[in-house]
Design a protein around this motif. Sequence first.
Motif, PDB file in Angstrom:
ATOM      1  N   GLU A   1     -54.363  -1.222   3.596  1.00  0.00           N
ATOM      2  CA  GLU A   1     -53.989  -0.095   4.052  1.00  0.00           C
ATOM      3  C   GLU A   1     -53.009  -0.045   5.371  1.00  0.00           C
ATOM      4  O   GLU A   1     -53.235   0.746   5.966  1.00  0.00           O
ATOM      5  CB  GLU A   1     -55.427   0.532   4.420  1.00  0.00           C
ATOM      6  N   LEU A   2     -52.180  -0.851   5.352  1.00  0.00           N
ATOM      7  CA  LEU A   2     -51.213  -0.784   6.531  1.00  0.00           C
ATOM      8  C   LEU A   2     -50.317   0.268   6.183  1.00  0.00           C
ATOM      9  O   LEU A   2     -50.140   0.852   5.102  1.00  0.00           O
ATOM     10  CB  LEU A   2     -50.465  -2.306   6.440  1.00  0.00           C
ATOM     11  N   SER A   3     -49.622   0.783   7.094  1.00  0.00           N
ATOM     12  CA  SER A   3     -48.766   1.843   7.105  1.00  0.00           C
ATOM     13  C   SER A   3     -47.459   1.286   6.744  1.00  0.00           C
ATOM     14  O   SER A   3     -47.252  -0.012   6.519  1.00  0.00           O
ATOM     15  CB  SER A   3     -48.415   2.475   8.532  1.00  0.00           C
ATOM     16  N   TYR A   4     -46.461   2.104   5.897  1.00  0.00           N
ATOM     17  CA  TYR A   4     -45.242   1.382   5.543  1.00  0.00           C
ATOM     18  C   TYR A   4     -44.530   0.719   6.572  1.00  0.00           C
ATOM     19  O   TYR A   4     -43.877  -0.342   6.377  1.00  0.00           O
ATOM     20  CB  TYR A   4     -44.551   2.546   4.928  1.00  0.00           C
ATOM     21  N   GLU A   5     -44.533   1.272   7.827  1.00  0.00           N
ATOM     22  CA  GLU A   5     -43.808   0.725   9.057  1.00  0.00           C
ATOM     23  C   GLU A   5     -44.413  -0.852   9.195  1.00  0.00           C
ATOM     24  O   GLU A   5     -43.769  -1.483   9.664  1.00  0.00           O
ATOM     25  CB  GLU A   5     -43.891   1.566  10.027  1.00  0.00           C
ATOM     26  N   SER A   6     -45.443  -0.781   9.426  1.00  0.00           N
ATOM     27  CA  SER A   6     -46.549  -1.891   9.382  1.00  0.00           C
ATOM     28  C   SER A   6     -45.822  -2.985   8.510  1.00  0.00           C
ATOM     29  O   SER A   6     -45.834  -4.200   8.715  1.00  0.00           O
ATOM     30  CB  SER A   6     -47.804  -1.701   9.791  1.00  0.00           C
ATOM     31  N   ALA A   7     -46.080  -2.757   7.435  1.00  0.00           N
ATOM     32  CA  ALA A   7     -45.933  -3.563   6.201  1.00  0.00           C
ATOM     33  C   ALA A   7     -44.429  -3.850   6.217  1.00  0.00           C
ATOM     34  O   ALA A   7     -44.010  -5.118   5.795  1.00  0.00           O
ATOM     35  CB  ALA A   7     -46.261  -2.883   5.105  1.00  0.00           C
ATOM     36  N   ALA A   8     -43.420  -3.001   6.582  1.00  0.00           N
ATOM     37  CA  ALA A   8     -42.009  -3.319   6.694  1.00  0.00           C
ATOM     38  C   ALA A   8     -42.001  -4.522   7.558  1.00  0.00           C
ATOM     39  O   ALA A   8     -40.999  -5.311   7.447  1.00  0.00           O
ATOM     40  CB  ALA A   8     -41.085  -2.124   6.734  1.00  0.00           C
ATOM     41  N   LYS A   9     -42.432  -4.159   8.771  1.00  0.00           N
ATOM     42  CA  LYS A   9     -42.224  -5.311   9.913  1.00  0.00           C
ATOM     43  C   LYS A   9     -42.730  -6.668   9.388  1.00  0.00           C
ATOM     44  O   LYS A   9     -42.322  -7.658   9.548  1.00  0.00           O
ATOM     45  CB  LYS A   9     -42.960  -4.851  11.371  1.00  0.00           C
ATOM     46  N   GLU A  10     -43.984  -6.626   8.960  1.00  0.00           N
ATOM     47  CA  GLU A  10     -44.483  -7.861   8.481  1.00  0.00           C
ATOM     48  C   GLU A  10     -43.779  -8.529   7.336  1.00  0.00           C
ATOM     49  O   GLU A  10     -43.578  -9.815   7.427  1.00  0.00           O
ATOM     50  CB  GLU A  10     -45.918  -7.867   7.861  1.00  0.00           C
ATOM     51  N   LEU A  11     -43.007  -7.762   6.638  1.00  0.00           N
ATOM     52  CA  LEU A  11     -42.332  -8.638   5.358  1.00  0.00           C
ATOM     53  C   LEU A  11     -40.626  -8.557   5.731  1.00  0.00           C
ATOM     54  O   LEU A  11     -40.036  -9.365   5.001  1.00  0.00           O
ATOM     55  CB  LEU A  11     -42.365  -7.515   4.181  1.00  0.00           C
ATOM     56  N   GLY A  12     -40.490  -7.881   6.971  1.00  0.00           N
ATOM     57  CA  GLY A  12     -38.943  -8.255   7.438  1.00  0.00           C
ATOM     58  C   GLY A  12     -37.946  -7.327   6.559  1.00  0.00           C
ATOM     59  O   GLY A  12     -36.844  -7.888   6.162  1.00  0.00           O
ATOM     60  N   ILE A  13     -38.471  -6.131   5.966  1.00  0.00           N
ATOM     61  CA  ILE A  13     -37.506  -5.286   5.317  1.00  0.00           C
ATOM     62  C   ILE A  13     -37.777  -3.924   5.968  1.00  0.00           C
ATOM     63  O   ILE A  13     -38.454  -3.756   6.829  1.00  0.00           O
ATOM     64  CB  ILE A  13     -38.144  -5.338   3.474  1.00  0.00           C
ATOM     65  N   THR A  14     -36.947  -2.895   5.443  1.00  0.00           N
ATOM     66  CA  THR A  14     -36.852  -1.663   5.898  1.00  0.00           C
ATOM     67  C   THR A  14     -38.084  -0.593   5.374  1.00  0.00           C
ATOM     68  O   THR A  14     -38.928  -1.071   4.360  1.00  0.00           O
ATOM     69  CB  THR A  14     -35.770  -0.855   5.559  1.00  0.00           C
ATOM     70  N   HIS A  15     -38.534   0.346   6.383  1.00  0.00           N
ATOM     71  CA  HIS A  15     -39.763   1.001   5.995  1.00  0.00           C
ATOM     72  C   HIS A  15     -39.345   1.842   4.789  1.00  0.00           C
ATOM     73  O   HIS A  15     -40.229   1.995   3.972  1.00  0.00           O
ATOM     74  CB  HIS A  15     -39.709   2.334   6.994  1.00  0.00           C
ATOM     75  N   GLY A  16     -38.043   2.186   4.426  1.00  0.00           N
ATOM     76  CA  GLY A  16     -37.625   2.906   3.137  1.00  0.00           C
ATOM     77  C   GLY A  16     -37.914   1.823   1.841  1.00  0.00           C
ATOM     78  O   GLY A  16     -38.202   2.317   0.842  1.00  0.00           O
ATOM     79  N   ALA A  17     -37.621   0.621   2.011  1.00  0.00           N
ATOM     80  CA  ALA A  17     -37.565  -0.288   0.986  1.00  0.00           C
ATOM     81  C   ALA A  17     -39.144  -0.392   0.694  1.00  0.00           C
ATOM     82  O   ALA A  17     -39.447  -0.220  -0.556  1.00  0.00           O
ATOM     83  CB  ALA A  17     -36.862  -1.690   1.349  1.00  0.00           C
ATOM     84  N   VAL A  18     -40.111  -0.403   1.450  1.00  0.00           N
ATOM     85  CA  VAL A  18     -41.681  -0.348   1.216  1.00  0.00           C
ATOM     86  C   VAL A  18     -41.842   0.827   0.592  1.00  0.00           C
ATOM     87  O   VAL A  18     -42.556   0.932  -0.473  1.00  0.00           O
ATOM     88  CB  VAL A  18     -42.164  -0.459   2.474  1.00  0.00           C
ATOM     89  N   ARG A  19     -41.587   1.992   1.303  1.00  0.00           N
ATOM     90  CA  ARG A  19     -41.873   3.483   0.401  1.00  0.00           C
ATOM     91  C   ARG A  19     -41.356   3.330  -0.871  1.00  0.00           C
ATOM     92  O   ARG A  19     -42.056   3.718  -1.845  1.00  0.00           O
ATOM     93  CB  ARG A  19     -41.317   4.326   1.263  1.00  0.00           C
ATOM     94  N   ASN A  20     -39.973   2.939  -1.245  1.00  0.00           N
ATOM     95  CA  ASN A  20     -39.579   3.029  -2.222  1.00  0.00           C
ATOM     96  C   ASN A  20     -40.166   2.254  -3.443  1.00  0.00           C
ATOM     97  O   ASN A  20     -40.452   2.542  -4.473  1.00  0.00           O
ATOM     98  CB  ASN A  20     -38.080   2.811  -2.464  1.00  0.00           C
ATOM     99  N   ARG A  21     -40.100   0.837  -3.046  1.00  0.00           N
ATOM    100  CA  ARG A  21     -40.938  -0.183  -3.893  1.00  0.00           C
ATOM    101  C   ARG A  21     -42.474   0.310  -4.210  1.00  0.00           C
ATOM    102  O   ARG A  21     -42.907   0.198  -5.461  1.00  0.00           O
ATOM    103  CB  ARG A  21     -40.788  -1.541  -3.546  1.00  0.00           C
ATOM    104  N   LEU A  22     -43.210   0.784  -3.447  1.00  0.00           N
ATOM    105  CA  LEU A  22     -44.593   1.250  -3.618  1.00  0.00           C
ATOM    106  C   LEU A  22     -44.455   2.494  -4.519  1.00  0.00           C
ATOM    107  O   LEU A  22     -45.296   2.609  -5.506  1.00  0.00           O
ATOM    108  CB  LEU A  22     -45.266   1.212  -2.270  1.00  0.00           C
ATOM    109  N   SER A  23     -43.554   3.542  -4.195  1.00  0.00           N
ATOM    110  CA  SER A  23     -43.349   4.608  -5.147  1.00  0.00           C
ATOM    111  C   SER A  23     -43.307   4.100  -6.486  1.00  0.00           C
ATOM    112  O   SER A  23     -43.957   4.529  -7.652  1.00  0.00           O
ATOM    113  CB  SER A  23     -42.396   5.433  -4.453  1.00  0.00           C
ATOM    114  N   ARG A  24     -42.314   3.332  -6.778  1.00  0.00           N
ATOM    115  CA  ARG A  24     -42.008   2.590  -8.038  1.00  0.00           C
ATOM    116  C   ARG A  24     -43.188   2.172  -8.803  1.00  0.00           C
ATOM    117  O   ARG A  24     -43.361   2.072  -9.836  1.00  0.00           O
ATOM    118  CB  ARG A  24     -40.777   1.651  -7.799  1.00  0.00           C
TER     119      ARG A  24
END
Length: 194
Positions: free
Chosen positions: A153-176
């Motif tokens: 239950e990490l936020s998109y921003e926290s997950a993005a930082k951990e994975l080294g990708i953008t917030h938008g990439a996390v949001r878009n991939r999770l949405s997909r």
Amino acid sequence: MIAADDTTKALSDEWLTYQVGKKDEDAFDTLYRRYARLVAWQARSLLRSGPAAEDATQSTFVILWKKASRITLEGESLLPWLLGVCRIECRSILAKNQVLAQPSTDNGFEGSSPDPGPEELVIQGEIVRQIEMHVSQMSELDQAIYRLCLLNELSYESAAKELGITHGAVRNRLSRLKSKHRRHDPNRETGASQ
């Protein structure tokens, strides 16, 4: 009559779901027998109430009956879709009960049991095994996003930082990922909220 070679196809979740979409009661009964206990176990573990869990389980299968023609499986099992719908139904029931419940020191449910019995533990293990099998078919990045955002239950921003990708990439991939597992929003007909 089904030929011997067609037996496996006729019993696959994909074929049965297609048949339910055509309002085939026998196919629905087969899926219900196959998954009702697993769905009921999840509902019971989330709600800690037998009657409320029965309501959530029944609602989940009513939604299956109504929406089967629009379901596209992303794998061999209908279980991830059913568990997703069940979770939404449980959230709806919990929200409704919180509004109706008077303040108290317990969780508001009669007969709640904090410790699952042996049968529930076996069912829980099967649910976890099937979900993990489904998740293992995703790409490594999608698996990481699934675990960080949905399990931890990490936020998109926290997950993005951990994975080294953008917030938008996390949001878009999770949405997909969510749309692959649930081609439509089960809330539309149930009024449940995510």
